[in-house]
Design a protein around this motif. Structure first.
Motif, PDB file in Angstrom:
ATOM      1  N   MET A   1      53.413 -20.330  20.190  1.00 13.79           N
ATOM      2  CA  MET A   1      53.701 -20.263  21.627  1.00 13.79           C
ATOM      3  C   MET A   1      55.192 -20.383  21.884  1.00 13.79           C
ATOM      4  O   MET A   1      55.677 -20.051  22.941  1.00 13.79           O
TER       5      MET A   1
ATOM      6  N   GLY B   1      52.080 -13.978  21.706  1.00 15.40           N
ATOM      7  CA  GLY B   1      51.967 -13.850  23.162  1.00 15.40           C
ATOM      8  C   GLY B   1      50.572 -14.113  23.695  1.00 15.40           C
ATOM      9  O   GLY B   1      50.332 -14.022  24.894  1.00 15.40           O
TER      10      GLY B   1
ATOM     11  N   GLU C   1      46.876 -16.340  24.063  1.00 16.36           N
ATOM     12  CA  GLU C   1      46.255 -17.663  24.008  1.00 16.36           C
ATOM     13  C   GLU C   1      45.159 -17.666  22.947  1.00 16.36           C
ATOM     14  O   GLU C   1      44.524 -16.653  22.685  1.00 16.36           O
TER      15      GLU C   1
ATOM     16  N   TYR D   1      42.453 -19.248  23.391  1.00 16.83           N
ATOM     17  CA  TYR D   1      41.206 -19.359  24.157  1.00 16.83           C
ATOM     18  C   TYR D   1      40.807 -18.009  24.731  1.00 16.83           C
ATOM     19  O   TYR D   1      41.616 -17.333  25.379  1.00 16.83           O
TER      20      TYR D   1
ATOM     21  N   PRO E   1      38.606 -16.272  27.491  1.00 14.92           N
ATOM     22  CA  PRO E   1      37.738 -16.485  28.660  1.00 14.92           C
ATOM     23  C   PRO E   1      36.523 -15.560  28.635  1.00 14.92           C
ATOM     24  O   PRO E   1      35.557 -15.802  29.362  1.00 14.92           O
ATOM     25  N   TYR E   2      36.555 -14.512  27.812  1.00 14.57           N
ATOM     26  CA  TYR E   2      35.413 -13.609  27.732  1.00 14.57           C
ATOM     27  C   TYR E   2      34.250 -14.299  27.019  1.00 14.57           C
ATOM     28  O   TYR E   2      33.113 -14.218  27.439  1.00 14.57           O
TER      29      TYR E   2
ATOM     30  N   ASP F   1      34.414 -17.670  26.232  1.00 12.27           N
ATOM     31  CA  ASP F   1      34.549 -19.120  26.429  1.00 12.27           C
ATOM     32  C   ASP F   1      34.580 -19.833  25.072  1.00 12.27           C
ATOM     33  O   ASP F   1      33.868 -20.795  24.810  1.00 12.27           O
TER      34      ASP F   1
ATOM     35  N   ASP G   1      37.416 -21.033  21.782  1.00 19.06           N
ATOM     36  CA  ASP G   1      38.814 -21.204  21.390  1.00 19.06           C
ATOM     37  C   ASP G   1      38.914 -21.052  19.874  1.00 19.06           C
ATOM     38  O   ASP G   1      38.313 -21.818  19.123  1.00 19.06           O
TER      39      ASP G   1
ATOM     40  N   GLU H   1      39.212 -23.821  17.299  1.00 18.86           N
ATOM     41  CA  GLU H   1      38.111 -24.726  16.968  1.00 18.86           C
ATOM     42  C   GLU H   1      37.242 -24.192  15.828  1.00 18.86           C
ATOM     43  O   GLU H   1      36.226 -24.794  15.488  1.00 18.86           O
TER      44      GLU H   1
ATOM     45  N   PHE I   1      39.694  -1.086  28.409  1.00 23.75           N
ATOM     46  CA  PHE I   1      39.680  -2.337  27.666  1.00 23.75           C
ATOM     47  C   PHE I   1      38.450  -3.166  28.042  1.00 23.75           C
ATOM     48  O   PHE I   1      37.769  -3.715  27.169  1.00 23.75           O
ATOM     49  N   ASN I   2      38.149  -3.247  29.314  1.00 23.26           N
ATOM     50  CA  ASN I   2      37.012  -4.068  29.725  1.00 23.26           C
ATOM     51  C   ASN I   2      35.694  -3.521  29.203  1.00 23.26           C
ATOM     52  O   ASN I   2      34.801  -4.277  28.820  1.00 23.26           O
TER      53      ASN I   2
ATOM     54  N   VAL J   1      47.228  -5.136  23.241  1.00 24.08           N
ATOM     55  CA  VAL J   1      45.807  -4.823  23.364  1.00 24.08           C
ATOM     56  C   VAL J   1      45.103  -5.030  22.023  1.00 24.08           C
ATOM     57  O   VAL J   1      44.040  -5.656  21.949  1.00 24.08           O
TER      58      VAL J   1
ATOM     59  N   LYS K   1      44.454  -8.602  21.266  1.00 24.48           N
ATOM     60  CA  LYS K   1      43.367  -9.196  22.041  1.00 24.48           C
ATOM     61  C   LYS K   1      42.016  -8.679  21.555  1.00 24.48           C
ATOM     62  O   LYS K   1      41.037  -9.433  21.494  1.00 24.48           O
TER      63      LYS K   1
END
Lengths: 287, 287, 287, 287, 287, 287
Positions: free
Chosen positions: A1, A52, A54, A56, A58-59, A61, A63, A66, A235-236, A271, A274
């Motif tokens: 980060m 760049g 995270e 985590y 959100p799609y 939920d 991380d 972990e 992407f979605n 992209v 991710k």
């Protein structure tokens, strides 16, 4: 980060091989790329740019931090020697499968999927392949070569046979390829993921290898690839598809065909990173 | 398909004029472009880049190579002389119509559509125009000029009159233009193709000229054009619209306003080539 | 509209302060931007590029030129001094609110929203904030700093408290941020605007501040921003959201995080200008 | 010097017309440009980017702010109409010469020099032209046109005749052009400024018009121009040449052919601004 | 010279093979390129961009159109198969030498020079090689391969031996390579062409093969190549060197290592075209 | 040298701190940069791109790998806090000087030189500074700030006084700055290194700090910097200057102001890496 940190590992994948459930490795090979070369630069560029992102999602939920994921670095592939390169990838895949871990490979051109799928098939006799791509990749040979990024799924078919390959998002190929698929050799869903839910339902007891050629995405967000084809999925839509597939038993996966030097804005690389994070979630989630 | 080959013809359009059903030609003119010039480079750039495209369209399930299309090259338009340029285009269009063939023009700026539509209207008195664009193009004059890319559909209206021009995807213009259209002079569907199916139904017995300004597409895939307007249609929406129109009797068409020098990633040019391939299918399919 | 004209004012915003209903001003500050800097160049670049835009919005059927908007220029912010910069923005906001006008700020990084919302909250005790963004912006501190673009909404929450902040389009943040929001501190709609209509219904008697971080848009049309996140909303979805919000009593707004030097194709800047035009319509329309 | 300031005037040229010794004006015309268009954007881009420049020239040890220079803005040239455009430029030049001031024009393409030199010649019968360029610009016609950027010095020769045009840095043209010059019609120093000192000595009692086509510079620092030619002079060589010419009685000058949209790195525009500053020094110094 | 014309031949090289004195051909191979690939695109890109060049060289006072040069197109090299590719190039070179013509090859990476020099050496036993390059190219092997762009001159030395290879402009290599050269195996002039005149004097009775790796030029004008090395020669210095060499009996030549996809501004390609024009002059002039 | 390897250290600088003679560290700070920001990305980008460079310098005939150099990584500077950032740099410099090693810092903006020179001056009372730059950097304050990249040498002068600062290559500044220098406060050689040999002779018994602002180079090879100034020195001239200075007792050095995001072609970064390699040679050679 922090910007003072050049990562040697992809985003949060800091586990040792021994303890890892998944093993990422890079296959920086683009020796049969005819049009715009440079996918060999993808794995290292993705590691750097994963800063760049995270950890985590959100799609899902989930991380990444972990979970136990090892980034085993890149294979040091002999340049320009297709057969030796494929052999080295095969060996790496075998090592991972033999350790009862799941390989997640970063390409390289699409041909690098072949040896991994071969090893997967040795271990899982009823293996099915879910293949997201703009192209059929079903040529018998391309510019005289049987081993080519344009023929990779045909080569996979050579040993898995009919009813094992499920293709989605396909929007480019020769007439022959489309008709050969239609003859029942592969399941080919043109343009989008419309029937993916049915296929997921159908394959729910099978071991699955997931192969994502990033050009399945629309060139508006994936201009940095060898051969762009207008009319791709968003992407979605791709994330939704990955979430659907995450309900299956994914035993290995790859993300291929990012060509960073054609990615002026940096968007394609972001992209790709991710997509890889979500693939990780889908595999880790899978049980 | 080989990189050792510089095409003189657009993708698979190798027929002689005499035997051709459709005739492609380029109109490399951008003399009234006020903002970002360079559409003059579009036809030749599209020929070169069409190498990257397959001749088979999975959208139409048609292979261009199985049809008779002639690529007649580019007109050698006098530079900076609007009237003479338009005259030369008119002559080419007349030649094609007189030979009972269908012209498919590659622009250049949108003003090049005017002389082709004039000739089409001479042959087909009940001609209707289907116009895909981001802009109304309905100004009476622009920066003092009556002959301008911004006034081309107004100039067409001058001789076809009310109820003949059907505009889709429009999202930019002056208040006056939008209100003039709303007064019944043209049919104007803002932003998208929502009512195109009704219009196709209504026009099913009419001869149709199809004019596609590529800026109807969203700038995310068409940044290489003179004036980008956010909020355009997606590539897939445009293809669906072309498929709808293919049910009509298209007697001529054009694809205009690609400006290759503003297309850093090459995506816009690749999109333009594929749009032209699908327009070819729509016209060849049309009977 | 002429290329011989360098605008000092944003698109048609030519009124004097005294007579204006809305006041645009620029806050060219990017002092806490960690990744890709340069949002400081946004306000002036947007003024120049607004030449390419019509004053008429077909989305709102409104013409900016028929309203009283003042473009008050840019604040001359002390470079590198966060606190003084925020103070100056606060003073400008106070001046505008005290004159019973509505501020519309062009950023700059997202932190510039903080002092404007502070002033808005002083005037409107029941102020609610509608926040469009890719990021949660809810960190307690970022790289050791409490005043950061990544913590701006947490800082706003510090004085407005629970049930006042409504976030849409969010798709990136730490697990902690997402869970803190979920605990009821903010309303957080992941990925899109799906529930915006309900929220608009709920807030219909409240004074609203609208804060738009342009990275809520997908990188396919907004690559020119500090941190791109794949999977954003489309331009048309954003416009629909702005139209929904226009039904509320918007008492101030901002459009932040355009970073023009990363916008090679010019598309991001053109998009930002159009977003600002529609925000102006939403605010002017609002009563 | 502040980033919050969009200049309407070129660097420090803030005097009124009445009091000015020199008058800058822009001629944003590129109507005969055949290859890479866009010089029409040069004058305004140069004004904006001149922010980055100091008003003090260490080459001349002069500070522009201590002199009276008026920036009269850009002519509003009719688009696409060569003759009217040239007429308007002529009128502007006449106005300046009639007021006993010195015009310094920013192009636009090289053809815009023609009307200014015509007016200069009317006032100064023994006018000589010093011409820095990569190209001979001596064609009788180009693509059928007599009025072209490629024929501008031939058109000047039409009325000034032999022994009046002195060309330096020339490295591209047809064999005919080079041989026509060699026949004694113009003085042509190929590639560099080697004999400029002798020519300056020879012309020391003559009124001089200085015309600088920026492509005289090497493409390494001037890629942003219509037609780049390798092997140009360096920036320092050009400055030395301007300093030499500053010993003469320069009665007018121009700097033409910057094409900002082809200047990705911004270097060409920065170079053009500095060349213009030094030309200003040379003219103001001249007496 | 017209924009409506896509050349199949390089600039003015329109003769038939039979009647030609020189034969140009392309060797689009980059199979051993480790860093930035894409030289395979050079020959065709250079043909297209040679439109922008005059056929007349003011450096040599020669017009290409007055000579007999054949552009024989590109070899259709098997992709990724080094040995077969080199064989095909060898065959083409043999054909040209056997017809008593002079080959001028456009690369491709530098390894393509090897088979041409082999054939040259078969015909001319006392062949000497003049080699302009940034790199020594004297590795025994590179990444395990003996056939590599980094070892091409070592492979040439394998059959020509000491005192035959003359290297100029060299500024990068391993310590071993520089010391091996210094031991007397090749003549190596670091950084520039300072001693080229002496070497030309010494070689005046020898048959000469001239091999130009374009990265001998400074990256300021040659950024579009595989491996840029700061501190190269200027274009004018290279032209002077070519003029010096033109006094020798050049029996073949090549221009290699342009990588067009890394040439954003187009300058590198324009430079490469002009270098090839001057090489043509040097070879044609040679007798 | 392999593409499968992401370096954590700059080119061959693999020694431990303890054993090292020189210590490289990065100071990724650009908090006072007013124009084009982003020098904070330079140190890490240079490490990655140093892969493309050989460890052997043919300029010095030295191989970096044969020396003891430690790359100590980047300081983790507090973002936006000028004073704390300078303090941390100061501490790092003190540590290195106290260990009797020589610091070689990679900027960041030029202000980062200040704390290192302060520490150097504490240790070496008769310290002289050799400063290569396009800009005077002698402002008393800039936009109200005393601590600015534009005032760094004035701040150094504050504690070293007259006759200690030797500036070369300077070509931009205010009239006041140039005249202040001329008054005898610094030695200022405009434009080039013409008198550097005399200064080296004069300073031969002094401890020297060498500070290189990369914008001393011409923008043709250094476009990737904050403020480009045409008319800079060539790479070869800079190398010659560094070789001259290598005859002195250099006790510390820095290379600052690379801004990688403005370096589209990658040339600036490659140049910066090579400059740093030669600076290393100059310092290591120095005894």
């Amino acid at each position: 980060m922090s910007i003072n940190f050049l990562p040697k590992k992809f985003l949060g994948c800091e586990s040792e091989f021994k303890e890892a459930e998944c093993v990422i490795f890079g296959a920086p090979f683009d020796g049969t790329t005819t049009f715009r070369p440079g996918t060999r630069f993808a794995p290292q560029t993705m590691r750097v740019e994963s800063i760049g992102l995270e950890t985590y999602s959100p799609y899902f939920d989930m991380d990444i931090e972990e979970y136990k994921v090892c980034d085993n670095g890149d294979l040091d592939l002999p340049f320009g020697a297709v057969n030796s390169a494929l052999d080295m990838i095969k060996k790496e895949a075998k090592l991972i499968f033999d350790s009862n871990k799941k390989p997640i490979m970063i390409g390289g051109e699409h041909l690098v999927s072949l040896p991994v799928i071969e090893e997967a098939h040795k271990k899982y006799k009823d293996l099915c392949i879910i293949h997201f791509d703009a192209h059929t990749d079903l040529r018998e040979h391309y510019l005289g070569e049987k081993l080519s990024h344009s023929s990779v799924m045909k080569r996979v078919w050579d040993f898995v046979g009919d009813d094992r390959i499920y293709q989605f998002g396909i929007r480019s190929g020769t007439k022959e390829e489309f008709y050969w698929a239609k003859d029942g050799h592969t399941y080919l869903n043109k343009f989008n993921f419309n029937t993916l839910d049915e296929i997921v339902e159908k394959l729910k007891d099978k071991p699955i290898y997931l192969s994502i050629d990033l050009d399945v995405l629309d060139p508006s967000i994936m201009s940095g690839t060898g051969t762009t084809e207008a009319g791709g999925v968003s992407f979605n839509e791709l994330i939704e598809a990955i979430k659907l597939v995450s309900n299956l038993n994914i035993i290995g996966a790859d993300v291929v065909e990012l060509s960073p030097h054609y990615d002026n804005s940096g968007v394609s690389t972001a992209v790709a990173c991710k997509v890889l994070r979500e693939v990780l979630c889908a595999v880790l989630n899978d049980k």
